[in-house]
Scaffold this motif. Structure first.
Motif, mmCIF file in Angstrom:
data_model
loop_
_atom_site.group_PDB
_atom_site.id
_atom_site.type_symbol
_atom_site.label_atom_id
_atom_site.label_comp_id
_atom_site.label_asym_id
_atom_site.label_seq_id
_atom_site.Cartn_x
_atom_site.Cartn_y
_atom_site.Cartn_z
ATOM 1 N N ASP A 386 0.822 -1.210 0.000
ATOM 2 C CA ASP A 386 0.000 0.000 0.000
ATOM 3 C C ASP A 386 0.856 1.259 0.000
ATOM 4 O O ASP A 386 0.535 2.241 -0.686
ATOM 5 N N ARG A 387 1.955 1.246 0.779
ATOM 6 C CA ARG A 387 2.799 2.444 0.832
ATOM 7 C C ARG A 387 3.473 2.706 -0.513
ATOM 8 O O ARG A 387 3.546 3.846 -0.976
ATOM 9 N N ILE A 388 3.953 1.627 -1.139
ATOM 10 C CA ILE A 388 4.620 1.801 -2.435
ATOM 11 C C ILE A 388 3.608 2.218 -3.494
ATOM 12 O O ILE A 388 3.885 3.062 -4.356
ATOM 13 N N ALA A 392 4.280 5.693 -5.344
ATOM 14 C CA ALA A 392 4.625 5.632 -6.767
ATOM 15 C C ALA A 392 3.467 6.021 -7.668
ATOM 16 O O ALA A 392 3.650 6.151 -8.885
ATOM 17 N N GLY A 393 2.277 6.212 -7.092
ATOM 18 C CA GLY A 393 1.092 6.471 -7.897
ATOM 19 C C GLY A 393 1.215 7.603 -8.898
ATOM 20 O O GLY A 393 0.968 7.415 -10.110
ATOM 21 N N PRO A 394 1.591 8.835 -8.482
ATOM 22 C CA PRO A 394 1.669 9.947 -9.445
ATOM 23 C C PRO A 394 2.640 9.693 -10.592
ATOM 24 O O PRO A 394 2.335 9.967 -11.751
ATOM 25 N N LEU A 426 10.117 5.083 -5.130
ATOM 26 C CA LEU A 426 10.363 3.706 -4.698
ATOM 27 C C LEU A 426 11.545 3.621 -3.740
ATOM 28 O O LEU A 426 11.510 2.873 -2.756
ATOM 29 N N GLU A 427 12.575 4.397 -3.997
ATOM 30 C CA GLU A 427 13.753 4.360 -3.135
ATOM 31 C C GLU A 427 13.411 4.823 -1.717
ATOM 32 O O GLU A 427 13.929 4.279 -0.733
ATOM 33 N N GLN A 428 12.545 5.809 -1.601
ATOM 34 C CA GLN A 428 12.150 6.302 -0.293
ATOM 35 C C GLN A 428 11.454 5.201 0.513
ATOM 36 O O GLN A 428 11.734 5.016 1.708
ATOM 37 N N ALA A 523 6.445 -5.122 -4.730
ATOM 38 C CA ALA A 523 6.436 -4.943 -3.281
ATOM 39 C C ALA A 523 6.531 -6.293 -2.575
ATOM 40 O O ALA A 523 7.307 -6.453 -1.618
ATOM 41 N N GLN A 524 5.762 -7.277 -3.044
ATOM 42 C CA GLN A 524 5.791 -8.596 -2.422
ATOM 43 C C GLN A 524 7.136 -9.278 -2.621
ATOM 44 O O GLN A 524 7.599 -10.023 -1.766
ATOM 45 N N THR A 525 7.766 -9.035 -3.763
ATOM 46 C CA THR A 525 9.043 -9.687 -4.060
ATOM 47 C C THR A 525 10.194 -9.073 -3.272
ATOM 48 O O THR A 525 11.092 -9.787 -2.816
#
Length: 611
Positions: A386-388, A392-394, A426-428, A523-525
């Motif tokens: 959810d956080r990623i 990363a959405g925008p 993503l890095e954040q 995210a899961q990986t």
């Protein structure tokens, strides 16, 4: 369906029908159904040497349709060369079935005759032809269907002296009973031969005076072996050789180990036999009671599921007893600050987390796992998606808009270098996961003593850490962009010549869906791997205080066999080659990059009281 067809026909053809669905967070092509194509509808089998290339089917209203062999799952029995229609499994029983059909018809007629008899008439001597015709019609009407009648050439013996009067009666054959018994014996003999043709003699035990239960059990084994062999021919071989590779090719997958489909026979073991078997294994220590085994035994015996509330109370009581035992030994799950005081403010949270994890794993928590910040680790991993997605959405939306416009305009679609905005986002989040991993180790070690561990980062490793996190973010961003491009190209490839151009909104919607699935997959990986990297680096920073680590798979409620074997409860030094070679996530995990295994670190007994 395949088994039913196998009994009547010697071959089965099923066309693979795909559908687009989601698997592990990304769109994939899955099998919707295997649709039967009856051999009676196949007009031509197209071959290339010994191999089947395609079949030509006649479909009413459509004419002839060609189906490539790669789109089929097919099998055949008892055939050689170009005989693709095979031979029915019931062919050896056909002769006896046909004879049985005839015998049953003859038996029914014989019973009808013997049960009611044959109408027999005796006319008087002076009967004229008209009277005889009327008498014959009467005998026909009074008799049963197909039974016929008999008209004697003269009067009955009792009327022979006078030769007067009309007389009739039902005449029954003297050997009627013996004839009926003879038919029954013959029919039973044919039934036995039909059963023998398909190795089902044991099914006939008890229907005659011959045979015992022991004989039936002995004859049952060859039948089960035959069923297992047929399952391999009908299911395993076609599915593994034809269906599984087709699914992988449709999704562009190239696994190192080809997955296999296995068939198992119905378990005919009695509950008494199963109970004795499990009891003997448990007594010898070969297996031990655990939730998965209990759930199977309850289901097998048609018992109600375990009471969740009762289980929860029992687990909490066991956890409390274990915690008290550890505290009595001086190593309980405590929090400490710099002056050595014990902090219990988050004990309820740790207790609830331990209970939750205990209920979803297939074994009890071990002593070293009680020190771990299982709640923090699990929250970090589960919340990464959810956080990623939010972070990363925008940037992902901007990529989808640009690529969708290019696809709708017919221009080249390529992801190229991922945008910096997406990589930075993503890095954040990856750095957040990494720090959560480091923090969980500090909490874990503090619970083992009164140590207060600061979060130092070795300066010589800071650049390596930053480079590692950046590489993870770049790889994830590249994979997300590649998934978007792949979906747009697939959508464009499905457009046939002459059809209206696909609207840009359709392309964008497909791109957004592919992006969401790719983000979940990344995210899961990466979540467990990054958390483990942070935990390992924190342990290395205080390596002089750590005696070693133990492999734990407690977070994997559905852990695979590889992870279960690695969870051996062995304390290994940080420089132990075995520990270094298989630091989690487990590279052999069957979860496909979603391994949630961890290491539990243990302090040295002589660790200093403060840092």
């Amino acid at each position: 369906e395949a088994g039913r067809v196998a009994g009547r026909l010697g071959a089965g053809l099923f066309e693979i029908i795909f559908k687009l669905t989601e698997w592990r967070g990304r769109p994939v092509y899955a099998v919707k159904t295997l649709d039967l194509r009856r051999t009676q509808s196949i007009e031509r089998w197209i071959q290339d040497g010994p191999d089947l290339v395609a079949v030509e089917q006649f479909v009413p209203g459509q004419g002839r349709v060609t189906i490539p062999a790669e789109d089929l799952v097919y099998y055949r029995f008892g055939a050689e060369g170009d005989n693709w229609e095979g031979e029915s499994l019931l062919r050896p029983a056909y002769k006896h079935w046909q004879r049985k059909e005839g015998l049953e018809l003859m038996q029914a007629q014989a019973l009808e005759r013997s049960g009611k008899g044959v109408p027999t008439g005796y006319p008087p001597t002076q009967a004229n032809q008209d009277d005889l015709d009327a008498f014959e019609q009467f005998l026909t009407d009074v008799g049963s269907d197909n039974a016929g009648y008999f008209l004697a050439p003269g009067p009955h013996a009792e009327n022979a002296d006078t030769g007067q009067g009309w007389r009739w009666e039902f005449v029954t054959p003297k050997d009627a009973k013996g004839s009926a018994e003879g038919y029954k014996v013959a029919i039973d003999g044919q039934s036995d031969k039909i059963a023998a043709a398909v190795l089902q003699e044991f099914m006939r035990q008890g229907m005659s005076k011959v045979g015992t239960n022991a004989t039936a059990e002995t004859q049952q084994n060859p039948f089960l072996l035959m069923c297992e062999a047929l399952a391999t021919i009908v299911f395993e071989a076609p599915l593994n050789e034809q269906l599984v590779p087709r699914i992988l090719d449709a999704n562009g997958m190239r696994p190192k180990r080809m997955p296999k489909i296995r068939c198992s026979l119905i378990d005919e073991t009695t509950l008494e036999e199963l109970a004795g078997y499990v009891a003997q294994l448990a007594e010898k220590g070969a297996i031990r009671p655990e939730p998965t085994l209990e759930a199977y035994l309850r289901q097998r015996a048609d018992l109600p599921p375990a009471d969740e509330d009762a289980l929860r109370e029992q687990e909490e009581a066991e956890h409390e007893r274990e915690r008290e035992l550890l505290e009595a030994r001086g190593g309980g799950p405590r929090d400490g600050d710099g002056d050595g005081t014990v902090q219990e403010k988050d004990a309820p949270a740790r207790k609830a987390n331990a209970t939750r994890t205990l209920r979803r794993a297939d074994r009890d928590l071990k002593a070293h796992e009680l020190h771990m910040s299982l709640d923090r680790i699990e929250t970090a991993i589960d919340g990464a998606r959810d956080r990623i997605q939010q972070a990363a959405g925008p940037a992902v939306h901007a990529v989808c808009v640009e690529l969708a416009q290019r696809a709708a305009a017919g221009r080249a679609v390529s992801h190229g270098k991922p945008p910096e905005q997406l990589v930075d986002a993503l890095e954040q989040e990856v750095r957040h996961l990494y720090e959560q991993g480091r923090l969980s180790v500090r909490e874990e070690l503090q619970r083992q003593s009164s140590l207060h561990i600061e979060p130092p980062v070795t300066l010589g490793r800071a650049d390596d850490v930053a480079r590692f996190l950046r590489d993870v973010a770049v790889t994830a961003a590249t994979n997300i962009a590649a998934a978007i491009v792949s979906e747009l190209l697939r959508l464009r490839a499905r457009q046939r010549p002459g059809e209206p151009a696909v609207d840009v909104a359709v392309y964008q919607q497909a791109a957004e869906e592919a992006a969401r699935g790719a983000i979940r997959h990344e995210a899961q990986t990466n979540a467990s791997a990054v958390v483990n990297a942070g935990r390992s680096d924190q342990a290395d920073d205080v390596a002089d205080l750590i005696a070693g680590s133990r492999y734990t798979s407690i977070l994997d409620g559905n852990r695979c066999d590889e992870c279960r074997r690695a969870d051996d409860d062995v304390l290994r030094p940080l420089d132990d080659p075995v520990r270094v070679a298989r630091k989690p996530p487990n590279r052999m995990c069957a979860g496909g990059g979603r391994c949630r295994c961890m290491e539990a670190f243990q302090l040295r007994d002589e660790a200093a009281p403060a840092i």
